[in-house]
Design a protein around this motif. Structure first.
Motif, PDB file in Angstrom:
ATOM      1  N   THR A 175      44.684  25.887  44.575  1.00  0.00           N
ATOM      2  CA  THR A 175      45.216  27.042  45.301  1.00  0.00           C
ATOM      3  C   THR A 175      44.121  27.717  46.127  1.00  0.00           C
ATOM      4  O   THR A 175      44.365  28.767  46.736  1.00  0.00           O
ATOM      5  CB  THR A 175      45.793  28.084  44.318  1.00  0.00           C
ATOM      6  N   GLN A 219      41.553  29.164  44.940  1.00  0.00           N
ATOM      7  CA  GLN A 219      41.024  30.332  44.251  1.00  0.00           C
ATOM      8  C   GLN A 219      39.695  30.058  43.555  1.00  0.00           C
ATOM      9  O   GLN A 219      39.041  31.001  43.124  1.00  0.00           O
ATOM     10  CB  GLN A 219      42.042  30.839  43.217  1.00  0.00           C
ATOM     11  N   TRP A 224      54.882  37.804  43.237  1.00  0.00           N
ATOM     12  CA  TRP A 224      53.966  38.199  42.154  1.00  0.00           C
ATOM     13  C   TRP A 224      52.508  38.070  42.611  1.00  0.00           C
ATOM     14  O   TRP A 224      51.696  38.979  42.400  1.00  0.00           O
ATOM     15  CB  TRP A 224      54.221  37.344  40.912  1.00  0.00           C
ATOM     16  N   GLU A 225      52.199  36.950  43.226  1.00  0.00           N
ATOM     17  CA  GLU A 225      50.808  36.729  43.643  1.00  0.00           C
ATOM     18  C   GLU A 225      50.386  37.773  44.679  1.00  0.00           C
ATOM     19  O   GLU A 225      49.247  38.244  44.666  1.00  0.00           O
ATOM     20  CB  GLU A 225      50.634  35.308  44.214  1.00  0.00           C
ATOM     21  N   ARG A 226      51.302  38.137  45.578  1.00  0.00           N
ATOM     22  CA  ARG A 226      50.986  39.170  46.579  1.00  0.00           C
ATOM     23  C   ARG A 226      50.736  40.512  45.897  1.00  0.00           C
ATOM     24  O   ARG A 226      49.798  41.242  46.234  1.00  0.00           O
ATOM     25  CB  ARG A 226      52.142  39.302  47.578  1.00  0.00           C
ATOM     26  N   PRO A 252      54.455  29.272  41.546  1.00  0.00           N
ATOM     27  CA  PRO A 252      53.865  30.124  42.577  1.00  0.00           C
ATOM     28  C   PRO A 252      54.439  29.878  43.970  1.00  0.00           C
ATOM     29  O   PRO A 252      54.240  30.694  44.876  1.00  0.00           O
ATOM     30  CB  PRO A 252      52.364  29.773  42.528  1.00  0.00           C
ATOM     31  N   THR A 303      46.893  36.223  37.839  1.00  0.00           N
ATOM     32  CA  THR A 303      47.546  35.295  38.777  1.00  0.00           C
ATOM     33  C   THR A 303      48.201  34.140  38.026  1.00  0.00           C
ATOM     34  O   THR A 303      47.837  33.820  36.892  1.00  0.00           O
ATOM     35  CB  THR A 303      46.544  34.714  39.798  1.00  0.00           C
ATOM     36  N   ARG A 347      55.608  33.911  44.789  1.00  0.00           N
ATOM     37  CA  ARG A 347      54.799  34.411  45.917  1.00  0.00           C
ATOM     38  C   ARG A 347      54.716  35.935  45.868  1.00  0.00           C
ATOM     39  O   ARG A 347      53.675  36.526  46.117  1.00  0.00           O
ATOM     40  CB  ARG A 347      55.391  33.939  47.242  1.00  0.00           C
ATOM     41  N   CYS A 391      40.398  36.261  44.482  1.00  0.00           N
ATOM     42  CA  CYS A 391      41.764  36.750  44.256  1.00  0.00           C
ATOM     43  C   CYS A 391      41.966  37.914  45.209  1.00  0.00           C
ATOM     44  O   CYS A 391      41.246  38.919  45.132  1.00  0.00           O
ATOM     45  CB  CYS A 391      41.940  37.204  42.814  1.00  0.00           C
TER      46      CYS A 391
END
Lengths: 349, 821
Positions: free
Chosen positions: A223, A225, A20-22, A12, A35, A18, A246
């Motif tokens: 993270t 989350q 992908w997470e965005r 990540p 995620t 990054r 998320c």
């Protein structure tokens, strides 16, 4: 030009991770289960992951994080809860993207024994036309009906949405001296697991093994989350919950109240603290994760829906999980099973 | 891997690994002595003056501690994968393992055990003793440590007289798994000696009443080599007791003949660990592991078959007529194994309750087409079925229910494949999602006794279950209620029973008191429900049977009549006449559960007797308390049975309505056919009740002289209101489903119109968009038509459900009006 790239345990912190997470955080039809942290959690439980990223040129435009059960001989499904991640509001691009993803899954299927792909985007019904060929799955992973609070106005606006009983019980809990703290360490995990077990016995429902919660917190807490919130009085835990965030959505994933001191209404103080925490974290939506909107007393969600109803909110409904079978792979699996069963071939001829 | 240390106030602790108990400091000595002592003893008997030892797993340092007790141990290599466990061993657990990992004779390696064994083998290393102290497998990766391949690898590290001691499984809790491990060692050329002890903390977690180990060596271990077995420093371990450790109940040992050993990639051990049914009585000693002859080795599982042997055998049955195939389908569903440790039988049964839904998303015509391309690899009979099915599907679209109803082996196999794929994804059975197979995910059919006497519930359909939960070990007395399975619930409190002279008069006339085995604990409040007979029915400490009607009222069942009581005030509301069906059901349920508890108590008693040789076991008190509580529960059920009096063997005829057309609200209370009131069966005779009064005749000419039961009227108003509300909610849910289905149908019909329109101008083979793909036009039309059929079928089902919504809704509403004062 669309292309699909397969990632293996994407980090990540790298650029692709990054991105992908965005992408996941910004897609309203997706969520926490797409995620990378969630993938880490599932791998700790023995699941395998297949991560396919969809690029339009060099731009990441979609993809899916698919999960397979622990390795075993026999047929398997690739499951993408809250996925695939697609630009659903652009039907042309979404269609082309979905096609590319399904073709990529078909190519990977023989290596993993896959007979089908299960998707479960958070889309409101009816299912979009581009899901023609996908049939309604026999089970869902997400609740198809839920209750969502709008957090955009902050806690003050949410408080106005509360039903009178909810507002009263929050106040009552405070007057009883219930306080709420956030934590994620082993002690907090133990409290959460104990209270969930207690609630499971009381309500006669299945509670996942302790290792599930430990793995979940250890994967998502670093993270930011996931966090455990514990409501207690005089240092005695009376309620606990797992809050997952998320993007701009906070989800009340698990929660339980103790058998003791029920009159303190610790569950209300806990829920309110979670709502405040979600607001502070910049979330605009609070998903109570499962709701029965019609008041049917025998519904599986009936009990906790009565509780959740006290916080106001708007019921939401999703299309649920949909399966597409990879017919050639399914046919291969049928041949294999028929062969295993036809040991006495003469009986079948 | 997640490690959780549970420290207790008394200084003891328990360590959990990914949620599984690894050890409890109160009884870990039993486990580690059993794991290490026999191997050390035989190694010494074989003349080993200096022993080199390999420990695989055991990162907690406790096995090493017990091995290092022997002065013969010259060197010990410990291989563990998890640095966190090793750190725990060197820190928190250092006092418990006496600093074993810091001993100068010890070398610690952080590595995968499989790789370490391969590396050692390649380097030519040899050991006198290998101790395998690995966790019980939860997946294929873990299961490889009990394969024939693994034990062959270990054999290569042992000299001909070297020994391997293995932590296995519970011989009585998971008998097939245990004997599969034993057979794997045997197949690998390490003749095994099985033995077992009791690990109280394991038993309390439900891992099995006993716990099994296996000692193996290329040179078979003999009884004489074990003569020198001692207690290994564990105080109270009696020497004669070791002999008992090698003896097994025949019911367990018999599995040796069928439990398949596994090769690398095989899944049978996992299947056994998850699905093997426990043996109730763990105390038998009919089979002696040191002297008994061994049965032939069953064939090894190499993982090539995706089916368990029993499923494969079921599918190998000759293809029969439709009814026979329907029965075979049911059998296949019943044999469906759990594929994950957390999948319970109840989950599987719930999951499979509506198997047609697994075919709902499947293009069966497309699959038939693919299968016919593979006809050469299929049995002839299946090919014939495929051809017939193709012809049928060319004419009509079949919904999944009708497909299943065809009675085709092919459909059985396809359904099995799809279900196996679903079960292989363990989240599927306990995801938080709803159940699309049912438009209203409601709880299963109630086993409650509050149901009307005309419900279909029949206690004879249920079998007795063993009390496996921890509820009977509880010390909390009357504060919890425990059910037949040993699950504990917060006790319900029944106000007013203590002073109920009405009930006592019943008991005095109908009950034959049964002597209590132990006096019920004094702290129990006699008005707490201490035994949960059904979700809504409790048994009180003295055996009285109480059924909750609402949060505010309950019914006390008696032999001649039932008493309705106001929970808020504790005041009796009304006496209802004996309703034979309700009493019969209660008695049969009580008898069924009593018999199950007797078996559980008998097994526990025998176990305690067998356990005598392990006098130092610290948690014996828990077992003794559990036995005492089981005996008290049996006594309470005997009391309850006696109180309710005699009933016929067969269910009595369903009660006829007191007036033609009346419908039952609860046992003994009926809604009049015109909704103008209630008919109540009382011991004194029938009463007609409305909001204005109550009468002894249907014409309401003769008022009863007793005081009007206003509390009972209010209760019935609550119940009827609840019924109306329930139906409203159900109707709202069904309406919502209908709206969604209509929207879906509307969109599909638009699609259909577009494809039909294209068909007027384009060739059937021209490519068109369908979902994310492009398919020939005729294929798009076929698939769309099939979807239309499916949705129309769903709509039809929903509308049928709506039409079936009981007509009593309007009746109940009328009754509510008539019951207004």
């Amino acid at each position: 030009m669309l292309s699909v790239t397969q990632f293996d345990n994407l980090d990540p912190s790298c650029d692709a991770g990054r991105a992908w997470e965005r992408l996941v955080a910004a897609n309203p039809a997706s969520g926490m289960m797409q995620t990378l942290a969630w993938a880490t959690f599932k791998r700790r439980l023995g699941f395998r992951t297949l991560h396919l990223a969809l690029y339009d040129g060099a731009t990441l435009v979609g993809g899916l994080l698919g999960y397979l059960g622990p390795a075993r001989p026999g047929p398997a499904l690739l499951v993408a809860p809250e996925g695939p991640v697609l630009p659903w509001d652009d039907p042309v691009l979404a269609r082309a993207g979905l096609r590319a993803l399904v073709e990529a899954v078909e190519a990977l299927a023989p290596a993993h024994g896959l007979i089908g792909l299960r998707v479960e985007p958070r889309l409101t019904p009816p299912a979009p036309r581009l899901l023609r060929g996908f049939g309604r799955a026999p089970v869902d992973f997400l609740p198809t009906e839920t209750l969502c609070l709008d957090l955009t106005g902050g806690p003050t606006a949410v408080r106005r949405q509360l039903r009178p009983k909810g507002r009263y019980n929050i106040g009552l809990s405070v007057r009883h001296g219930v306080t709420v703290r956030a934590a994620s360490g082993p002690d907090a995990q133990t409290v959460l697991v104990r209270l969930l077990a207690e609630a499971g016995e009381r309500g006669d429902f299945f509670v996942e093994p302790a290792g599930v919660f430990t793995a979940l917190v250890e994967a998502l807490a670093p993270t930011g989350q996931a966090r455990i919130l514990i409501a207690e009085r005089d240092a005695e835990p009376l309620a606990a919950m797992l809050l997952v965030t998320c993007g701009r959505r906070a989800t009340y994933l698990y929660g339980a109240v103790a058998n003791r001191q029920r009159t303190t209404m610790a569950g209300y103080a806990l829920q309110w603290a979670a709502i405040e925490a979600a607001c502070a974290a910049g979330c605009s939506e609070y998903d109570l994760f499962g709701y029965e909107p019609h008041g049917a007393p025998e519904h599986l969600y009936a009990g906790f829906s009565r509780f959740k109803r006290q916080f106001g909110g708007v019921p939401a409904r999703f299309i649920g999980a949909h399966d597409v079978f990879l017919l050639d792979r399914l046919a291969d699996a049928v041949v294999a099973v028929a062969g295993a069963g036809a040991a006495s071939e003469g009986a079948w001829t | 891997m997640a490690i959780l240390v549970d420290r207790r106030d008394d200084g003891t602790l328990a360590v959990y690994y990914d949620g599984d108990l690894q050890f409890d400091s109160r009884d870990e000595a039993v486990y580690h002595t059993a794991l290490t002592r026999p191997a050390l003893t035989v190694a010494a008997a074989r003349g080993g003056a200096r022993l080199t030892v390999l420990v695989l797993g055991g990162g907690d340092g406790l096995a090493a501690r017990d091995l290092l007790v022997s002065p013969l141990v010259e060197g010990l290599t410990l291989v563990d994968l998890d640095p966190a466990m090793l750190a725990l061993a060197r820190g928190t657990l250092a006092a418990l393992n006496r600093g074993s990992l810091l001993d100068s004779r010890v070398t610690v390696a952080i590595d995968d055990a499989w790789r370490a064994v391969e590396t050692a083998g390649a380097a030519g290393h040899m050991f006198d003793v290998i101790v395998v102290d690995l966790t019980v497998p939860r997946d294929l990766a873990g299961a490889r440590f009990h394969t024939i391949d693994w034990y062959r690898g270990l054999g290569r590290l042992l000299g001909p007289r070297g020994l391997v001691a293995v932590n296995a499984a519970s011989p009585c809790g998971r008998p097939d798994a245990y004997w599969s491990i034993v057979n794997a060692m045997r197949a690998a050329g390490l003749p095994p000696v099985p033995y077992r002890v009791k690990i109280p903390s394991f038993a309390a977690r439900g891992y099995g009443d006993d716990w099994g180990f296996v000692l193996g060596s290329q040179a078979p271990v003999t009884a004489s080599e074990l003569v020198g077995l001692d207690h290994g420093g564990a105080s109270g371990w009696s020497l004669p007791g070791w002999r008992a450790a090698f003896q097994f109940p025949a019911a367990s040992a018999d599995r040796q003949a069928t439990a398949r050993p596994t090769r690398l990639g095989g899944h049978m051990l996992l299947h056994y660990l998850i699905n093997s049914a426990p043996i109730a009585d763990a105390t038998g000693a009919e089979w002696d592991g040191l002297t008994a002859a061994l049965p032939p080795l069953p064939p090894a599982d190499d993982g090539r078959s995706p089916l368990t042997p029993d499923l494969a055998a079921a599918l190998a049955m000759p293809v029969g007529h439709r009814l026979a195939e329907a029965a075979l389908f049911d059998r296949v569903m019943a044999l469906m194994p759990a594929l994950h440790p957390d999948q319970t039988r109840v989950m599987i049964a719930t999951f499979l309750a509506a198997p047609a839904r697994f075919l709902a998303g499947l293009d069966m015509a497309g699959l038939v087409d693919r299968l016919l391309r593979r006809a050469g690899t299929l049995p002839g009979r299946l090919v014939a079925e495929l051809r017939a099915l193709r012809r049928l599907l060319a004419r009509v679209s079949l919904d999944p229910e009708r497909l299943l109803g065809l009675g085709l082996r092919l459909v059985t196999v396809v359904t099995l494949v799809v279900i196996l794929a679903n079960l292989a994804f363990p989240d599927a059975v306990y995801g938080k999602g709803g159940d699309p197979g049912s438009s209203s995910a409601t709880r299963g059919a109630t086993t409650g006794l509050a149901a009307t006497s005309r419900s279909v519930y029949d206690p004879r359909a249920s079998e007795s279950v063993l009390a496996a939960g921890s509820g009977f070990r509880s010390t909390s007395g009357g504060r919890v209620a425990v059910d037949e399975g040993g699950t504990a619930f917060p006790a319900r409190h029944y106000r007013g029973l203590r002073s109920s002279s009405h009930y006592r008069s019943h008991a005095s006339t109908g009950a034959t008191p049964v002597a209590a085995p132990v006096a019920p604990p004094v702290e129990e409040d006699e008005s707490d429900g201490v035994y949960r007979l059904t979700p809504d029915t409790d048994i009180l400490p003295d055996g009285r049977v109480v059924t909750a009607l609402t949060d505010d009222a309950y019914v006390v069942l008696g032999p001649q009549s039932s008493l309705v009581v106001d929970q808020r005030t504790g005041q009796p509301l009304l006496t209802l006449d004996r309703e034979p069906t309700q009493v019969w059901r209660a008695v049969k349920e009580i008898e069924r559960q009593r018999d199950g508890l007797k078996v559980s108590a008998e097994a526990k008693r025998a176990w305690l007797d067998w356990l005598g040789w392990l006098a130092f076991v610290p948690d014996q008190a828990d077992d003794e308390r559990e036995l005492a509580n089981l005996e008290i529960a049996v006594w309470r059920l005997e009391q309850a049975r006696a109180i309710l009096g005699s009933v016929p063997a067969e269910p009595p005829p369903l009660p006829a309505p007191p007036l033609a057309g009346a419908s039952e609200v609860i046992s003994g209370v009926w809604l009049l056919p015109d909704g103008s009131g209630l008919a109540v069966r009382r011991p004194e005779g029938l009463a007609i009740l409305d909001g204005k009064g109550w009468y002894r005749d249907a014409a309401r000419q003769n008022r009863l002289t007793e005081p009007y039961p206003d509390g009972f009227r209010a209760l019935m108003t609550t119940l009827l209101t609840q019924q109306v509300r329930d139906r409203d909610a159900t109707r709202a849910r069904l309406d919502s489903e209908v709206t969604l289905a209509q929207e879906e149908l509307s969109e599909l019909l638009v699609d259909k119109g577009e494809y039909d329109s294209l068909a007027a101008s384009q060739a059937p083979t021209s490519m068109v968009e369908y979902g994310p793909k492009e398919v020939p036009l005729q294929e798009a039309q076929r698939l769309t038509n099939a979807s239309v059929t499916l949705v129309q079928q769903r709509l039809s089902n929903l509308q049928t459900q709506i039409a079936r919504l009981p007509a009593e809704a309007a009746l109940a509403e009328r009754a509510l009006v008539s019951l207004r004062p």
